[in-house]
Write a protein that holds these residues in place. Structure first.
Motif, PDB file in Angstrom:
ATOM      1  N   SER A 277       0.830  -1.213   0.000  1.00 44.23           N
ATOM      2  CA  SER A 277       0.000   0.000   0.000  1.00 44.23           C
ATOM      3  C   SER A 277       0.860   1.257   0.000  1.00 44.23           C
ATOM      4  CB  SER A 277      -0.920   0.014   1.223  1.00 44.23           C
ATOM      5  OG  SER A 277      -0.181   0.255   2.407  1.00 44.23           O
TER       6      SER A 277
ATOM      7  N   PRO B  55      -2.931  -0.369  -3.711  1.00 43.31           N
ATOM      8  CA  PRO B  55      -3.939  -1.051  -2.883  1.00 43.31           C
ATOM      9  C   PRO B  55      -4.126  -0.331  -1.549  1.00 43.31           C
ATOM     10  CG  PRO B  55      -2.316  -2.607  -3.750  1.00 43.31           C
ATOM     11  CD  PRO B  55      -1.783  -1.236  -4.020  1.00 43.31           C
ATOM     12  N   THR B  56      -5.331  -0.392  -1.012  1.00 41.67           N
ATOM     13  CA  THR B  56      -5.529   0.111   0.348  1.00 41.67           C
ATOM     14  C   THR B  56      -4.774  -0.807   1.305  1.00 41.67           C
ATOM     15  OG1 THR B  56      -7.477  -1.261   0.742  1.00 41.67           O
ATOM     16  CG2 THR B  56      -7.837   0.913  -0.281  1.00 41.67           C
TER      17      THR B  56
ATOM     18  N   GLU C  24      -5.930  -2.575   3.602  1.00 39.93           N
ATOM     19  CA  GLU C  24      -6.707  -3.809   3.735  1.00 39.93           C
ATOM     20  C   GLU C  24      -6.505  -4.718   2.523  1.00 39.93           C
ATOM     21  OE1 GLU C  24      -8.005  -0.712   6.279  1.00 39.93           O
ATOM     22  OE2 GLU C  24      -7.964  -0.715   4.076  1.00 39.93           O
ATOM     23  N   GLU C  25      -6.516  -4.122   1.328  1.00 42.48           N
ATOM     24  CA  GLU C  25      -6.279  -4.910   0.114  1.00 42.48           C
ATOM     25  C   GLU C  25      -4.860  -5.453   0.096  1.00 42.48           C
ATOM     26  OE1 GLU C  25      -9.262  -2.467  -2.934  1.00 42.48           O
ATOM     27  OE2 GLU C  25      -7.167  -1.845  -2.674  1.00 42.48           O
TER      28      GLU C  25
ATOM     29  N   ARG D  59      -4.548  -8.485   2.234  1.00 40.64           N
ATOM     30  CA  ARG D  59      -5.082  -9.670   1.553  1.00 40.64           C
ATOM     31  C   ARG D  59      -4.071 -10.227   0.557  1.00 40.64           C
ATOM     32  NH1 ARG D  59      -7.175 -10.177  -3.235  1.00 40.64           N
ATOM     33  NH2 ARG D  59      -7.493  -7.917  -3.506  1.00 40.64           N
TER      34      ARG D  59
END
Length: 253
Positions: free
Chosen positions: A123, A227-228, A230-231, A234
């Motif tokens: 991120s 990506p955030t 959170e992403e 993942r």
């Protein structure tokens, strides 16, 4: 500590910087002490952070001994360089040995470089920090020097092709030394270090001369396409799962 490999590596890196005509935006480098032990804590956004982070200590005449994954020391190309520059191999299954070696280096007046996030942040924002950085500084009685790198993710990072285009700006921001004592709570001290570095990262991103909306290398919270957090978490988990699957299949063969 006798250095036969580090000086020519530095000379090669400086030549590469000139060939690429990198535009270094450096601030606070005077905070790296010219003598004595210190722990430099860096954010981690690129595979070249070792090189650029080491350059951040160059104005003070210091050579940083980075704590790095043990696999780099076993590689036939990087291994001789890592050992020759007296970096510290980190075997996650036996972390105590590398921790003790870092303490020894600090006691001998060396500067040790640590990435508290342990792995590259997809991120490009700060991940959670491990507490080892502040614990070793407290035990060795040396300061923690926060350092933020920005722009290195555009060169070589996870999930993107390498791009060593010329004339690229690269930011190195060094913060004031942070004192940690054995009496301090390691969790609270780690949280303070992360908060400090988060503020430095925000300032460094906002001062960076290029801010193209939607750029893949800009965090989502700044209008970028990264990506955030959170992403990114993942994607990290999926990568870890794939690695474990390969190891399991390898062990079964």
């Amino acid at each position: 500590m006798r250095d036969l490999v580090y000086p020519p590596v530095i000379a090669f890196a400086r030549t590469a910087f000139k060939v690429l005509d990198l535009r270094f935006l450096m601030s606070g480098t005077e905070h790296v002490p010219r003598t004595g032990g210190a722990v430099i804590a860096l954010n981690h956004i690129s595979y070249v952070d070792f090189v650029i982070g080491g350059y951040g200590a160059y104005p003070s005449g210091r050579r940083v001994r980075f704590m790095a994954k043990e696999v780099l020391f076993r590689n036939r190309f990087s291994g001789p360089l890592m050992r020759g520059m007296h970096h510290i191999a980190v075997d996650r299954s036996a972390g105590a040995a590398s921790y003790r070696e870092a303490i020894r280096y600090l006691g001998e007046g060396e500067v040790v470089g640590v990435f508290p996030e342990a792995t590259i942040s997809r991120s490009f924002e700060l991940k959670e920090f491990k507490s080892g950085t502040v614990r070793m500084a407290a035990e060795a009685g040396v300061p923690v020097i926060p350092m933020i790198l920005w722009g290195t993710q555009r060169m070589l990072t996870k999930d993107h092709p390498r791009d060593f285009s010329r004339h690229r700006p690269v930011s190195i921001t060094v913060g004031a030394p942070i004192t940690v004592t054995p009496e301090d709570d390691a969790v609270e001290a780690t949280a303070h270090l992360r908060t400090t570095m988060a503020g430095m990262l925000d300032q460094t991103i906002r001062a960076y001369p290029e801010q193209p909306e939607g750029a893949w290398w800009l965090p989502a919270s700044y209008g970028g396409g990264a990506p955030t957090p959170e992403e990114a978490a993942r994607l990290d988990q999926e990568e870890l799962d794939r690695r474990r699957t390969r190891q399991t299949k390898g062990g079964a063969d």
